[in-house]
Design a protein around this motif. Structure first.
Motif, PDB file in Angstrom:
ATOM      1  N   UNK A 176       0.813  -1.226   0.000  1.00  0.00           N
ATOM      2  CA  UNK A 176       0.000   0.000   0.000  1.00  0.00           C
ATOM      3  C   UNK A 176       0.843   1.271   0.000  1.00  0.00           C
ATOM      4  N   UNK A 177       2.008   1.220   0.634  1.00  0.00           N
ATOM      5  CA  UNK A 177       2.839   2.417   0.712  1.00  0.00           C
ATOM      6  C   UNK A 177       3.800   2.559  -0.465  1.00  0.00           C
ATOM      7  N   UNK A 178       3.779   1.589  -1.376  1.00  0.00           N
ATOM      8  CA  UNK A 178       4.707   1.625  -2.516  1.00  0.00           C
ATOM      9  C   UNK A 178       4.242   2.666  -3.534  1.00  0.00           C
ATOM     10  N   UNK A 179       5.120   3.546  -3.929  1.00  0.00           N
ATOM     11  CA  UNK A 179       4.731   4.663  -4.794  1.00  0.00           C
ATOM     12  C   UNK A 179       4.278   4.236  -6.181  1.00  0.00           C
ATOM     13  N   UNK A 180       4.671   3.040  -6.613  1.00  0.00           N
ATOM     14  CA  UNK A 180       4.328   2.613  -7.962  1.00  0.00           C
ATOM     15  C   UNK A 180       3.216   1.563  -8.006  1.00  0.00           C
ATOM     16  N   UNK A 181       2.681   1.188  -6.850  1.00  0.00           N
ATOM     17  CA  UNK A 181       1.701   0.096  -6.785  1.00  0.00           C
ATOM     18  C   UNK A 181       0.372   0.580  -6.219  1.00  0.00           C
ATOM     19  N   UNK A 182      -0.729   0.157  -6.845  1.00  0.00           N
ATOM     20  CA  UNK A 182      -2.068   0.444  -6.344  1.00  0.00           C
ATOM     21  C   UNK A 182      -2.856  -0.852  -6.264  1.00  0.00           C
ATOM     22  N   UNK A 183      -3.423  -1.125  -5.090  1.00  0.00           N
ATOM     23  CA  UNK A 183      -4.276  -2.295  -4.907  1.00  0.00           C
ATOM     24  C   UNK A 183      -5.733  -1.849  -4.894  1.00  0.00           C
ATOM     25  N   UNK A 184      -6.564  -2.542  -5.654  1.00  0.00           N
ATOM     26  CA  UNK A 184      -8.000  -2.290  -5.660  1.00  0.00           C
ATOM     27  C   UNK A 184      -8.706  -3.510  -5.095  1.00  0.00           C
ATOM     28  N   UNK A 185      -9.529  -3.306  -4.067  1.00  0.00           N
ATOM     29  CA  UNK A 185     -10.318  -4.386  -3.491  1.00  0.00           C
ATOM     30  C   UNK A 185     -11.692  -4.428  -4.142  1.00  0.00           C
ATOM     31  N   UNK A 186     -12.137  -5.643  -4.449  1.00  0.00           N
ATOM     32  CA  UNK A 186     -13.455  -5.851  -5.039  1.00  0.00           C
ATOM     33  C   UNK A 186     -14.291  -6.601  -4.003  1.00  0.00           C
ATOM     34  N   UNK A 187     -15.047  -5.830  -3.230  1.00  0.00           N
ATOM     35  CA  UNK A 187     -15.756  -6.353  -2.072  1.00  0.00           C
ATOM     36  C   UNK A 187     -16.808  -7.381  -2.473  1.00  0.00           C
ATOM     37  N   UNK A 188     -16.754  -8.527  -1.790  1.00  0.00           N
ATOM     38  CA  UNK A 188     -17.741  -9.576  -2.005  1.00  0.00           C
ATOM     39  C   UNK A 188     -17.474 -10.471  -3.196  1.00  0.00           C
ATOM     40  N   UNK A 189     -16.404 -10.185  -3.944  1.00  0.00           N
ATOM     41  CA  UNK A 189     -16.112 -10.979  -5.135  1.00  0.00           C
ATOM     42  C   UNK A 189     -15.141 -12.105  -4.839  1.00  0.00           C
ATOM     43  N   UNK A 190     -15.316 -13.200  -5.580  1.00  0.00           N
ATOM     44  CA  UNK A 190     -14.471 -14.384  -5.437  1.00  0.00           C
ATOM     45  C   UNK A 190     -13.446 -14.411  -6.573  1.00  0.00           C
ATOM     46  N   UNK A 191     -12.551 -15.372  -6.487  1.00  0.00           N
ATOM     47  CA  UNK A 191     -11.512 -15.575  -7.495  1.00  0.00           C
ATOM     48  C   UNK A 191     -12.128 -15.667  -8.896  1.00  0.00           C
ATOM     49  N   UNK A 192     -11.450 -15.106  -9.865  1.00  0.00           N
ATOM     50  CA  UNK A 192     -11.851 -15.169 -11.276  1.00  0.00           C
ATOM     51  C   UNK A 192     -13.162 -14.434 -11.546  1.00  0.00           C
ATOM     52  N   UNK A 237     -15.991  -6.863 -13.122  1.00  0.00           N
ATOM     53  CA  UNK A 237     -15.098  -7.088 -14.260  1.00  0.00           C
ATOM     54  C   UNK A 237     -14.958  -5.829 -15.096  1.00  0.00           C
ATOM     55  N   UNK A 238     -16.057  -5.152 -15.352  1.00  0.00           N
ATOM     56  CA  UNK A 238     -16.010  -3.931 -16.147  1.00  0.00           C
ATOM     57  C   UNK A 238     -15.197  -2.848 -15.447  1.00  0.00           C
ATOM     58  N   UNK A 255     -10.108   0.158 -15.329  1.00  0.00           N
ATOM     59  CA  UNK A 255      -8.888   0.588 -14.643  1.00  0.00           C
ATOM     60  C   UNK A 255      -7.641   0.119 -15.397  1.00  0.00           C
ATOM     61  N   UNK A 256      -7.715  -1.075 -15.954  1.00  0.00           N
ATOM     62  CA  UNK A 256      -6.599  -1.598 -16.744  1.00  0.00           C
ATOM     63  C   UNK A 256      -6.370  -0.747 -17.980  1.00  0.00           C
ATOM     64  N   UNK A 257      -7.445  -0.441 -18.694  1.00  0.00           N
ATOM     65  CA  UNK A 257      -7.315   0.381 -19.894  1.00  0.00           C
ATOM     66  C   UNK A 257      -6.770   1.767 -19.567  1.00  0.00           C
ATOM     67  N   UNK A 258      -7.244   2.357 -18.480  1.00  0.00           N
ATOM     68  CA  UNK A 258      -6.764   3.689 -18.087  1.00  0.00           C
ATOM     69  C   UNK A 258      -5.276   3.656 -17.771  1.00  0.00           C
ATOM     70  N   UNK A 259      -4.839   2.601 -17.082  1.00  0.00           N
ATOM     71  CA  UNK A 259      -3.416   2.457 -16.776  1.00  0.00           C
ATOM     72  C   UNK A 259      -2.598   2.374 -18.053  1.00  0.00           C
TER      73      UNK A 259
END
Length: 232
Positions: free
Chosen positions: A186-202, A216-217, A222-226
């Motif tokens: 979380x404190x890494x200047x180049x890394x951002x974690x996004x939590x998807x509440x209530x979602x399971x793997x895949x 998913x959308x 977020x991927x496209x914006x990056x």
């Protein structure tokens, strides 16, 4: 839209990959890193989607050292057993060499601007994280990566933007592992974690048991914006 190609391995020989280009014929590159089911229709669909968004996308066959040409689904117990068998046999270090070889190949593809990002899912989510610690990729987006919590010591090597999509109810990445990821990144200047509440793997696997269109959308946007920002 795409075509099957060959990629030269660093240690000799070669392996397959699925390449798709945008209608314009040119754009930044994106390496699409597979789940444990090989370069199947889901991965090919993601590769085609990225091409439709303006990227030169390439999905390499990372299981080639074990068994080339794997294309299985998540629909039967037999296929799941095969997928886990391949996962257990997979050599991460060799896999990372193959990802660097894929990045190098993609940079030389006609129409690629030279900037290359990585995006991966499940096993590929881990390899996306490692692509930002061990390769010269320009950006990365990892979806529900497994075992990242065991490799946080490599985070010091990240010098380009990385986003990680975390499913809070992930059956393969428990709460403790998620907490370690947040604590370590979380404190890494180049890394951002996004939590998807209530979602399971895949949750982003179209047609999968845990697919969630809204989540998913959001992750895909977020991927496209990056990539549009970091690969410009």
């Amino acid at each position: 839209m795409g075509e099957d190609i060959r990629i030269k391995a660093k240690d000799g020989g070669g392996f397959g990959g699925y390449l798709a280009k945008p209608a314009s014929g040119s754009g930044p590159g994106v390496v699409v890193i597979q789940e444990i089911f090989g370069v199947n229709q889901v991965m090919r669909g993601i590769t085609d989607w990225l091409a439709s968004e303006g990227f030169v996308a390439l999905c390499p066959d990372l299981f080639w050292r074990i068994e080339p040409g794997i294309q299985i689904t998540d629909k039967t117990e037999q296929e799941w057993a095969k997928a886990f068998e391949l996962f257990q046999k997979f050599d991460v270090d060799k896999g990372m060499e193959d990802i660097q070889a894929t990045i190098d190949h993609l940079r030389g593809v006609d129409g690629c601007t030279g900037k290359v990002g990585t995006v991966g899912f499940c096993l590929g989510g881990l390899l996306t994280y490692l692509s930002m610690t061990r390769t010269d990729a320009d950006a990365g987006s990892g979806y529900y990566g497994v075992n990242i919590d065991k490799m946080l010591g490599e985070a010091k090597n990240i010098s380009r933007p990385l986003i990680l999509h975390v499913a809070t109810e992930d059956g393969f990445v428990d709460k403790e592992a998620q907490a370690k990821m947040h604590e370590g990144l979380d404190s890494h200047e180049h890394v951002t974690l996004y939590d998807y509440e209530g979602n399971d793997h895949a949750f982003a696997r179209v047609g999968g048991e845990h697919y969630d269109e809204k989540a998913a959308q959001l992750a895909n946007q977020r991927t496209l914006e990056l990539f549009r920002s970091a690969l410009a």
